[in-house]
Design an enzyme around this catalytic site. Structure first.
Site, PDB file in Angstrom:
ATOM      1  N   HIS A  53      37.391  48.057  19.875  1.00 40.15           N
ATOM      2  CA  HIS A  53      37.729  49.403  20.005  1.00 40.15           C
ATOM      3  C   HIS A  53      36.670  50.348  19.362  1.00 40.15           C
ATOM      4  O   HIS A  53      35.551  50.142  18.964  1.00 40.15           O
ATOM      5  CB  HIS A  53      39.064  49.350  18.740  1.00 40.15           C
ATOM      6  CG  HIS A  53      38.669  49.223  17.371  1.00 40.15           C
ATOM      7  ND1 HIS A  53      38.261  48.218  16.887  1.00 40.15           N
ATOM      8  CD2 HIS A  53      38.831  50.048  16.481  1.00 40.15           C
ATOM      9  CE1 HIS A  53      37.980  48.109  15.517  1.00 40.15           C
ATOM     10  NE2 HIS A  53      38.513  49.526  15.046  1.00 40.15           N
ATOM     11  N   HIS A  55      35.953  52.632  16.755  1.00 42.98           N
ATOM     12  CA  HIS A  55      35.238  52.853  15.619  1.00 42.98           C
ATOM     13  C   HIS A  55      33.817  52.637  15.444  1.00 42.98           C
ATOM     14  O   HIS A  55      33.171  51.705  15.817  1.00 42.98           O
ATOM     15  CB  HIS A  55      36.248  52.383  14.495  1.00 42.98           C
ATOM     16  CG  HIS A  55      37.554  53.036  14.145  1.00 42.98           C
ATOM     17  ND1 HIS A  55      38.637  52.331  13.567  1.00 42.98           N
ATOM     18  CD2 HIS A  55      37.982  54.187  14.484  1.00 42.98           C
ATOM     19  CE1 HIS A  55      39.590  53.091  13.555  1.00 42.98           C
ATOM     20  NE2 HIS A  55      39.263  53.991  14.214  1.00 42.98           N
ATOM     21  N   ASP A  57      31.912  51.745  13.081  1.00 44.96           N
ATOM     22  CA  ASP A  57      31.475  50.312  12.437  1.00 44.96           C
ATOM     23  C   ASP A  57      31.500  49.258  13.421  1.00 44.96           C
ATOM     24  O   ASP A  57      31.080  48.033  12.881  1.00 44.96           O
ATOM     25  CB  ASP A  57      32.068  50.267  11.144  1.00 44.96           C
ATOM     26  CG  ASP A  57      33.786  49.802  11.214  1.00 44.96           C
ATOM     27  OD1 ASP A  57      34.433  50.848  11.866  1.00 44.96           O
ATOM     28  OD2 ASP A  57      34.384  48.769  10.705  1.00 44.96           O
ATOM     29  N   HIS A  58      31.952  49.551  14.606  1.00 39.87           N
ATOM     30  CA  HIS A  58      32.230  48.601  15.678  1.00 39.87           C
ATOM     31  C   HIS A  58      31.387  48.665  16.985  1.00 39.87           C
ATOM     32  O   HIS A  58      30.927  47.692  17.584  1.00 39.87           O
ATOM     33  CB  HIS A  58      33.561  48.364  16.178  1.00 39.87           C
ATOM     34  CG  HIS A  58      34.387  47.746  14.917  1.00 39.87           C
ATOM     35  ND1 HIS A  58      35.091  46.710  15.064  1.00 39.87           N
ATOM     36  CD2 HIS A  58      34.899  48.490  13.821  1.00 39.87           C
ATOM     37  CE1 HIS A  58      35.870  46.596  13.716  1.00 39.87           C
ATOM     38  NE2 HIS A  58      35.950  47.754  13.164  1.00 39.87           N
ATOM     39  N   HIS A 111      46.125  49.853  15.387  1.00 44.41           N
ATOM     40  CA  HIS A 111      45.037  50.400  14.369  1.00 44.41           C
ATOM     41  C   HIS A 111      44.272  51.553  15.182  1.00 44.41           C
ATOM     42  O   HIS A 111      44.246  52.491  14.584  1.00 44.41           O
ATOM     43  CB  HIS A 111      43.945  49.279  14.191  1.00 44.41           C
ATOM     44  CG  HIS A 111      42.656  49.729  13.713  1.00 44.41           C
ATOM     45  ND1 HIS A 111      42.703  49.901  12.181  1.00 44.41           N
ATOM     46  CD2 HIS A 111      41.516  49.695  14.107  1.00 44.41           C
ATOM     47  CE1 HIS A 111      41.266  50.431  12.045  1.00 44.41           C
ATOM     48  NE2 HIS A 111      40.761  50.308  12.817  1.00 44.41           N
ATOM     49  N   ASP A 132      40.091  45.050  14.242  1.00 41.51           N
ATOM     50  CA  ASP A 132      40.695  45.520  13.315  1.00 41.51           C
ATOM     51  C   ASP A 132      42.362  45.276  13.401  1.00 41.51           C
ATOM     52  O   ASP A 132      43.029  46.144  12.678  1.00 41.51           O
ATOM     53  CB  ASP A 132      40.450  46.970  12.793  1.00 41.51           C
ATOM     54  CG  ASP A 132      38.914  47.053  12.193  1.00 41.51           C
ATOM     55  OD1 ASP A 132      38.441  45.866  11.965  1.00 41.51           O
ATOM     56  OD2 ASP A 132      38.302  47.970  12.137  1.00 41.51           O
ATOM     57  N   HIS A 170      36.690  42.142   9.405  1.00 43.44           N
ATOM     58  CA  HIS A 170      36.285  42.628   7.896  1.00 43.44           C
ATOM     59  C   HIS A 170      36.606  41.586   6.765  1.00 43.44           C
ATOM     60  O   HIS A 170      37.646  40.675   7.114  1.00 43.44           O
ATOM     61  CB  HIS A 170      37.084  43.641   7.535  1.00 43.44           C
ATOM     62  CG  HIS A 170      36.697  45.086   8.185  1.00 43.44           C
ATOM     63  ND1 HIS A 170      35.356  45.984   7.725  1.00 43.44           N
ATOM     64  CD2 HIS A 170      36.953  45.803   9.220  1.00 43.44           C
ATOM     65  CE1 HIS A 170      35.343  46.739   8.525  1.00 43.44           C
ATOM     66  NE2 HIS A 170      36.123  46.772   9.657  1.00 43.44           N
TER      67      HIS A 170
HETATM   68 FE    FE Z   1      36.484  48.315  11.263  1.00 46.09          FE
HETATM   69 ZN    ZN Z   2      38.581  50.217  13.032  1.00 47.17          ZN
END
Ligand code: FE
Ligand code: ZN
Length: 258
Positions: A53, A55, A57-58, A111, A132, A170
């Site tokens: 996805h 985001h 941090d991905h 999410h 996530d 995570h």
């Molecule tokens: Fe994340």
């Molecule tokens: Zn995420």
């Protein structure tokens, strides 16, 4: 095949799966540096990237990684993610050349709306990269989707075989179990999993991968039809929650306040 969890940021894992010839794929490289270091230290060749996805941090390391490694990048059909070479959709079957592996794509909104998961049953032990969506003892926050969407997505994932390994992005397991134990302090599965995870973390090990079978018993979001869990939710809200959907939404909202 060997599976590695490369730590990134504060509590992310960038999953890396390598074959016997050191050809590998990475999932959700939010940061390029730890991946580059791992590839160099282990003399590995990057062959593909999977994205769950949008985001940061991905996807944050995608540009820099693909500059050095111009490999196929499979991910959701979302134009805001720069660097995806193959947009994939629910039901698609990905056949990777290097490492030689097959993945089924599942759309799992909740999410985010673009969230997908990758499932491989071409290994002796099947494997799920779920980003996530499903966490060990928890699930992702609802940034874009509805509780119903997340619940449906989780139900699709739990239809996979019990021995399927669950690779979440995570290290939230201990925090998730603290919440699970606030909901049901006496629950044997929550308590057992808490002890197991505490031992793993004390030894410096990730709590992951989990398995679908383990999550079915130690994840409160997969147990909202459990009688005792229903009673705990009703006590918390001070009203009856007859419908499965109401209970799932109430549990997710309780976790957000926790
Ligand atoms: Fe994340
Ligand atoms: Zn995420």
């Amino acid at each position: 095949m060997q599976l590695f969890a490369i730590p990134a940021f504060y509590d992310n894992y960038i999953w890396l799966l390598a074959d016997d010839n050191n050809h590998c794929l990475v999932v959700d490289p939010g940061d390029a540096a730890p991946v580059e270091r791992f590839l160099a230290d282990n003399e590995m060749t990057l062959g593909a990237i999977l994205i769950t996805h949008h985001h940061p941090d991905h996807v944050g390391g995608l540009q820099r990684l693909t500059k050095q490694w111009p490999v196929p990048v499979y991910g959701p059909d979302n134009s805001s993610i720069a660097g995806i070479t193959h947009s994939v959709y629910d039901g698609d079957r990905i056949a990777l050349a290097s490492p030689t592996l097959g993945f089924d794509v599942l759309e799992v909104p909740g999410h985010t709306l673009d969230h997908i998961a990758f499932y491989s049953d071409t290994l002796p032990e099947p494997l799920l990269f779920c980003g996530d969506t499903l966490f060990s003892a928890g699930c992702g926050r609802l940034f874009e989707g509805t509780p119903e969407q997340m619940d449906n997505s989780l139900q699709r994932l739990t239809a996979l075989p019990d021995h399927c390994r669950v690779c979440c992005t995570h290290e939230y397991t201990e925090a998730n179990l603290r919440f699970a134990l606030a909901v049901l302090p006496e629950d044997p599965a929550f308590n057992q999993r808490s002890r197991d995870v505490a031992a793993l973390r004390a030894a410096g090990q990730p709590s992951l991968p989990s398995t679908i079978g383990a999550e079915k018993i130690s994840n409160p979001f997969l147990r909202v039809d459990d009688k005792l869990l229903q009673i705990s939710l009703e006590n918390e809200l001070g009203k009856p929650l007859q419908e499965h959907n109401q209970r799932f939404a109430a549990l997710r909202a309780w976790k957000d306040r926790f």
